[in-house]
Enzyme design. Structure first.
Site, mmCIF file in Angstrom:
data_model
loop_
_atom_site.group_PDB
_atom_site.id
_atom_site.type_symbol
_atom_site.label_atom_id
_atom_site.label_comp_id
_atom_site.label_asym_id
_atom_site.label_seq_id
_atom_site.Cartn_x
_atom_site.Cartn_y
_atom_site.Cartn_z
ATOM 1 C CG LEU A 1 -45.179 10.844 19.199
ATOM 2 C CD1 LEU A 1 -44.983 12.211 19.855
ATOM 3 C CD2 LEU A 1 -46.654 10.592 18.901
ATOM 4 C CB VAL B 1 -45.361 8.810 9.471
ATOM 5 C CG1 VAL B 1 -46.586 9.234 8.676
ATOM 6 C CG2 VAL B 1 -44.146 9.616 9.028
ATOM 7 N N GLY C 1 -47.736 6.752 14.248
ATOM 8 C CA GLY C 1 -48.122 7.136 15.602
ATOM 9 C C GLY C 1 -48.591 8.570 15.675
ATOM 10 C CB SER D 1 -55.321 -2.185 7.763
ATOM 11 O OG SER D 1 -55.080 -2.142 6.366
ATOM 12 C CE LYS E 1 -52.616 -4.075 9.284
ATOM 13 N NZ LYS E 1 -51.262 -4.248 8.754
ATOM 14 C CG HIS F 1 -55.542 -6.633 5.922
ATOM 15 N ND1 HIS F 1 -54.394 -5.907 5.623
ATOM 16 C CD2 HIS F 1 -56.572 -5.881 5.464
ATOM 17 C CE1 HIS F 1 -54.721 -4.786 5.007
ATOM 18 N NE2 HIS F 1 -56.040 -4.750 4.898
ATOM 19 C CG ASN F 2 -50.543 -6.618 6.258
ATOM 20 O OD1 ASN F 2 -51.635 -6.096 6.413
ATOM 21 N ND2 ASN F 2 -49.437 -6.075 6.716
ATOM 22 C CD GLU G 1 -51.313 -4.453 1.870
ATOM 23 O OE1 GLU G 1 -50.134 -4.068 1.812
ATOM 24 O OE2 GLU G 1 -52.061 -4.218 2.848
#
Length: 488
Positions: free
Chosen positions: A17, A19, A21, A140, A194, A197-198, A201
């Protein structure tokens, strides 16, 4: 905190948990799902419930706090779906090791972190031995996307997606009623997509940064004026999340009224996905030159001691590198160069996804990948719709650069592109992403490349052989002997 439920009452569970999560859990609850939440330190669980305990009440969802991992697992309906949102690497392995003894055959473990796809492949095999499904999933959109609708790239088995998919599709961003979430392939496909993708980016941000540098260093515009330029660009073909964000950043000032960009350290950090993308491309033999140069540019920015030494040795006066340009013309040239270079970066990224899918036997639909990147993710941009159309019309497309829309875009901008790179060289402004992207374009379209000489040199010093253009076969020349040629 609600604890010790009498019977499994959660549709899904999430452990970790921080940020990301925390926001993902809230998003899931908002969309009508009961979600069990857990964290190694219970203070974060308590904090989440105290601040957002009523999340999802209007839609029938809720957050179910648990203290121990045993209580957490027991709270989830079977077959259980457990989302893991912890630090990649050893942290993920540790959580999995703790979870496996508590799970049952058919349960699903979903890693939503930025894991290396090879780790995902390993973990998939590891959990299969226990009768469990492991799903590497790329998420993302950052903190905001996790809360309000990310782009989600799901790997793993078809059977796991049957259970997981409806939940993830409900919480993803949507475009024209379609979720920006898809099952992109089995095994490590989700994290591979992913990763790329990065990588895109990285290239996108480097190109934007080079554009800013050129507009400031050559055209002489101040940050607020450059913000206006980016704001205008965002109304056209360059419309994207990052272009708008750039305008916002450049317009921002600190408490002292200074341009925010001037008070930020010019050493860019990275968490590894760009480096992984480049390493993977080298293994696959895919030339992702723009992404590679963007990654190396970040590395260079961090070598502050070397940069300081070089400035001392090679410093020049501003007048020595001053280049006179027509401001309005140059701004438009930079826009055209940025668009053409972005097209190259995306084309290279999709080439890598295709190569990775072929290498690992994943059935990745490239048009679908472009479709789920249209919103929720960091690289969302207007022209992703065009990429979807291109791969829908021609699934086995050789390269995006040859499709009519993108070919015209690059051709229309190539003269400006060359002028921008040449002007940057004269002004001493580094443009590694612009320059390498232009060289890639020229390399693709060139009839003959100097690689012929490289092949001859390799044969000369190492007898590595070569092929000829006039007849089939593999040949070697006796360079240290009589120069005779023999077929190998």
């Amino acid at each position: 905190m609600e604890s010790n439920p009498p019977a499994p009452s959660a549709t899904i569970g999430l452990t970790g948990l921080a940020v990301m999560g925390r926001n993902l859990a809230r998003n899931i609850a908002r969309h009508g799902h009961a979600i069990a939440v857990h964290n190694r330190t219970t203070a974060r669980t308590t904090s989440l419930l105290e601040e957002h305990g009523d999340e999802g009440a209007d839609s029938g969802g809720r957050l179910i706090g648990t203290e121990s991992l045993e209580e957490f697992v027991a709270a989830i309906e079977k077959p259980r779906v457990v989302l893991v949102m912890v630090k990649a690497g050893e942290g993920t392995d540790a959580v999995i090791d703790d979870l496996v003894p508590l799970l049952e055959e058919g349960d699903i473990v979903v890693d939503c972190g930025n894991a290396h796809f090879t780790d995902t492949i390993r973990r998939t095999e590891q959990l299969e031995a226990h009768g469990l499904h492991f799903v590497g999933t790329g998420v993302s959109g950052g903190e905001e996307g996790a809360l309000n609708g990310p782009s989600i790239m799901v790997g793993g088995s078809d059977r796991a997606y049957e259970r997981l998919g409806p939940i993830m599709e409900s919480i993803a961003a949507h475009v024209d009623g379609e979720p920006c979430c898809a099952h992109v392939g089995e095994g490590g496909a989700g994290h591979f997509v992913k990763m790329v993708h990065n990588g895109i980016e990285y290239a996108d941000m480097q190109l934007i940064a080079e554009s800013y540098d050129l507009l400031r260093s050559v055209a002489g515009l101040e940050p607020a004026a450059i913000a206006d330029v980016f704001e205008e660009w965002n109304k056209g073909e360059l419309e994207s999340f990052l272009i708008q964000m750039t305008a916002d950043v450049l317009r921002h000032t600190d408490a002292g009224g200074h341009p925010f960009v001037d008070v930020v350290q010019d050493a860019a950090e990275q968490k590894g996905t760009g480096r992984w993308t480049v390493q993977s491309a080298l293994d696959l033999g895919v030339p992702i030159t723009g992404i590679a140069e963007a990654t190396f540019a970040r590395s260079l920015s961090g070598h502050t001691a070397q940069r300081a030494a070089a400035r001392t040795m090679f410093s020049t006066s501003p007048d020595e590198q001053r280049v006179e340009v027509d401001r309005d013309t140059f701004v438009d040239q930079v826009r055209a160069a940025l668009y053409a270079s972005k097209v190259v970066a995306y084309a290279q990224g999709f080439d890598q996804v295709a190569a990775g899918a072929e290498e690992h036997g994943w059935d990745v639909d490239l048009g679908q990948v472009a479709k789920i990147w249209r919103d929720g993710c960091i690289i969302r941009a207007r022209f992703l719709g065009r990429i979807t159309e291109a791969y829908t019309d021609e699934p086995d497309l050789t390269t995006l650069l040859t499709t009519p829309f993108f070919a015209e875009a690059v051709q229309d901008g190539v003269d400006a592109w060359r002028e921008v790179v040449a002007t940057a060289a004269r002004a001493g402004v580094p443009v590694p992403a612009f320059g390498s992207s232009l060289s890639y374009f020229d390399g693709l379209r060139r009839e003959r490349l100097p690689a012929a000489l490289i092949q001859a040199l390799r044969d000369n010093f190492g007898a590595h052989t070569y092929q000829r253009v006039d007849r089939p076969g593999t040949f070697h020349t006796a360079w240290a002997g009589d120069l005779s040629e023999s077929e190998q």
